[in-house]
Design a protein around this motif. Structure first.
Motif, mmCIF file in Angstrom:
data_model
loop_
_atom_site.group_PDB
_atom_site.id
_atom_site.type_symbol
_atom_site.label_atom_id
_atom_site.label_comp_id
_atom_site.label_asym_id
_atom_site.label_seq_id
_atom_site.Cartn_x
_atom_site.Cartn_y
_atom_site.Cartn_z
ATOM 1 N N TYR A 91 0.908 -1.314 0.064
ATOM 2 C CA TYR A 91 0.030 -0.004 0.032
ATOM 3 C C TYR A 91 1.107 1.344 0.011
ATOM 4 N N GLN A 93 0.833 5.115 1.566
ATOM 5 C CA GLN A 93 0.168 5.876 2.434
ATOM 6 C C GLN A 93 0.833 7.467 2.649
ATOM 7 N N ASN A 94 -0.212 8.406 2.343
ATOM 8 C CA ASN A 94 0.263 9.941 2.646
ATOM 9 C C ASN A 94 0.683 10.204 3.834
ATOM 10 N N ALA A 97 -1.806 9.949 6.910
ATOM 11 C CA ALA A 97 -2.433 8.674 7.269
ATOM 12 C C ALA A 97 -3.339 8.070 6.415
ATOM 13 N N LYS A 99 -4.438 5.784 3.752
ATOM 14 C CA LYS A 99 -3.881 4.548 3.113
ATOM 15 C C LYS A 99 -4.402 4.037 1.822
ATOM 16 N N THR A 100 -3.784 3.819 0.752
ATOM 17 C CA THR A 100 -4.400 3.362 -0.400
ATOM 18 C C THR A 100 -3.704 1.935 -0.799
ATOM 19 N N ASN A 101 -4.511 0.752 -0.807
ATOM 20 C CA ASN A 101 -3.998 -0.383 -0.920
ATOM 21 C C ASN A 101 -3.641 -0.550 -2.621
#
Length: 155
Positions: A91, A93-94, A97, A99-101
């Protein structure tokens, strides 16, 4: 080899150019674990030509980037094989926080395979990446963790 396959291989070869000479938008890294070397890069999707993007279903946009991962096996003589099959989970994550899978899909060619995943981002955004890369037939994953500041490309 078709024109499209040749074009994407050339594009990805450029993305894997030597670290010291790579432009920030095309910087590539690597990590060795045991007999395996994992090459990975993150770049704006507009780096891919329109024809190649269309043939592989890649969305080209200033706010879209791609992660590219390739796994090679190091031979006894020190040379490396072409891209090897692997499973990849991970993933992005910016810093807020979010989160992008990432859904990796294989791009296969005779004798080699590499994996791409696409995602959206905001310009000047720092993204942290976390991946488990498991070469086919191996039990222990190769863990990758790195950060990259991304900018919108205006082409």
């Amino acid at each position: 080899m078709s024109r499209f396959i040749s074009a994407i291989l050339l594009t990805l070869t450029a993305a894997f150019s030597t670290i010291t000479n790579a432009a920030p938008a095309q910087q590539a890294w690597s990590k060795q674990q045991g007999d395996y070397m994992v090459y990975y890069s993150v770049f704006n999707s507009q780096f891919i030509s329109p024809d190649v993007a269309q043939s592989y279903g890649i969305v080209r946009a200033p706010n879209r980037a791609m992660v590219n991962i390739s796994v090679t096996k190091i031979k006894d003589d020190g040379s490396e094989t072409l891209g090897q099959p692997a499973s990849i989970e991970g993933y992005a994550q910016n810093l807020m926080a979010v989160k992008t899978n990432l859904d990796f899909r294989p791009i296969e060619h005779p004798g080699t395979v590499y994996y791409i995943a696409e995602f959206r981002y905001s310009s000047r955004e720092v993204i942290n990446f976390y991946f488990d890369v498991t070469p086919q037939g191996e039990a222990k994953p190769i863990q990758l963790a790195f950060s990259k500041k991304l900018y919108h490309e205006d082409k």
